[in-house]
Design a protein around this motif. Structure first.
Motif, mmCIF file in Angstrom:
data_model
loop_
_atom_site.group_PDB
_atom_site.id
_atom_site.type_symbol
_atom_site.label_atom_id
_atom_site.label_comp_id
_atom_site.label_asym_id
_atom_site.label_seq_id
_atom_site.Cartn_x
_atom_site.Cartn_y
_atom_site.Cartn_z
ATOM 1 N N LYS A 299 0.872 -1.371 -0.152
ATOM 2 C CA LYS A 299 0.041 0.018 -0.102
ATOM 3 C C LYS A 299 0.948 1.157 0.004
ATOM 4 O O LYS A 299 1.704 1.426 1.065
ATOM 5 C CB LYS A 299 -0.843 -0.041 1.255
ATOM 6 C CG LYS A 299 -1.935 -1.096 1.171
ATOM 7 C CD LYS A 299 -2.805 -1.114 2.404
ATOM 8 C CE LYS A 299 -3.641 -2.524 2.326
ATOM 9 N NZ LYS A 299 -4.614 -2.407 3.646
ATOM 10 N N ARG B 91 0.176 0.997 -9.938
ATOM 11 C CA ARG B 91 -0.442 -0.094 -10.108
ATOM 12 C C ARG B 91 -0.153 -1.144 -10.974
ATOM 13 O O ARG B 91 -0.309 -2.253 -10.888
ATOM 14 C CB ARG B 91 -2.143 0.600 -10.770
ATOM 15 C CG ARG B 91 -2.788 1.286 -9.926
ATOM 16 C CD ARG B 91 -4.077 1.611 -10.321
ATOM 17 N NE ARG B 91 -4.654 2.852 -9.504
ATOM 18 C CZ ARG B 91 -5.498 2.569 -8.505
ATOM 19 N NH1 ARG B 91 -5.951 1.384 -8.265
ATOM 20 N NH2 ARG B 91 -5.812 3.610 -7.752
ATOM 21 N N GLU C 110 -1.208 -1.148 -4.319
ATOM 22 C CA GLU C 110 -2.261 -0.557 -3.945
ATOM 23 C C GLU C 110 -2.036 1.026 -3.700
ATOM 24 O O GLU C 110 -1.451 1.200 -2.645
ATOM 25 C CB GLU C 110 -3.303 -1.205 -2.981
ATOM 26 C CG GLU C 110 -4.407 -0.435 -2.571
ATOM 27 C CD GLU C 110 -5.117 -1.059 -1.191
ATOM 28 O OE1 GLU C 110 -5.693 -0.502 -0.771
ATOM 29 O OE2 GLU C 110 -4.875 -2.171 -0.972
#
Length: 119
Positions: free
Chosen positions: A8, A27, A32
């Motif tokens: 993330k 991406r 993420e």
């Protein structure tokens, strides 16, 4: 190559086209994307609730710098990199020079994540 799979990544970038390009690169690398956010206040608010593994911070934002975000990340022991075309005075930070490629972005984030595991 999706070597950031499941990571993330907070993206703080105030230039719309650069933010969209960086988001697409992240991406493609499997990350993420949290954000992108264009202001320090919005990024700090995201950090209240979001769990992130690393951050990509544009140094110079329209209303100042992203230093306050970096300070918060450092307090929380979350690795980050500064993306800039102008350099930065934080000698401990990992710098990603603009313009950057997907490969450079992925390599730099991987370096930041590796450094944080060593501490």
């Amino acid at each position: 190559m999706r070597h950031l799979e499941g990571k993330k990544i907070l993206l703080v970038e105030d230039e719309y086209l650069i933010a969209m390009m960086a988001e697409d690169m992240l991406r493609t690398l499997g990350a993420e994307v949290i954000g992108p956010e264009a202001t320090v206040d919005a990024a700090l608010k995201l950090l209240e609730d979001a769990e992130i593994d690393c951050a990509v911070l544009d140094v110079n934002l329209k209303h100042g710098t992203s230093d306050a975000v970096a300070d918060r990340l450092r307090e929380d022991a979350i690795p980050y990199i500064f993306a800039t075309g102008h350099g930065h005075r934080d000698i401990d930070a990992i710098i990603l020079s603009k313009p950057y490629t997907e490969a450079n972005l992925g390599r730099t984030i991987t370096e930041a994540l590796s450094r944080s595991r060593l501490k």
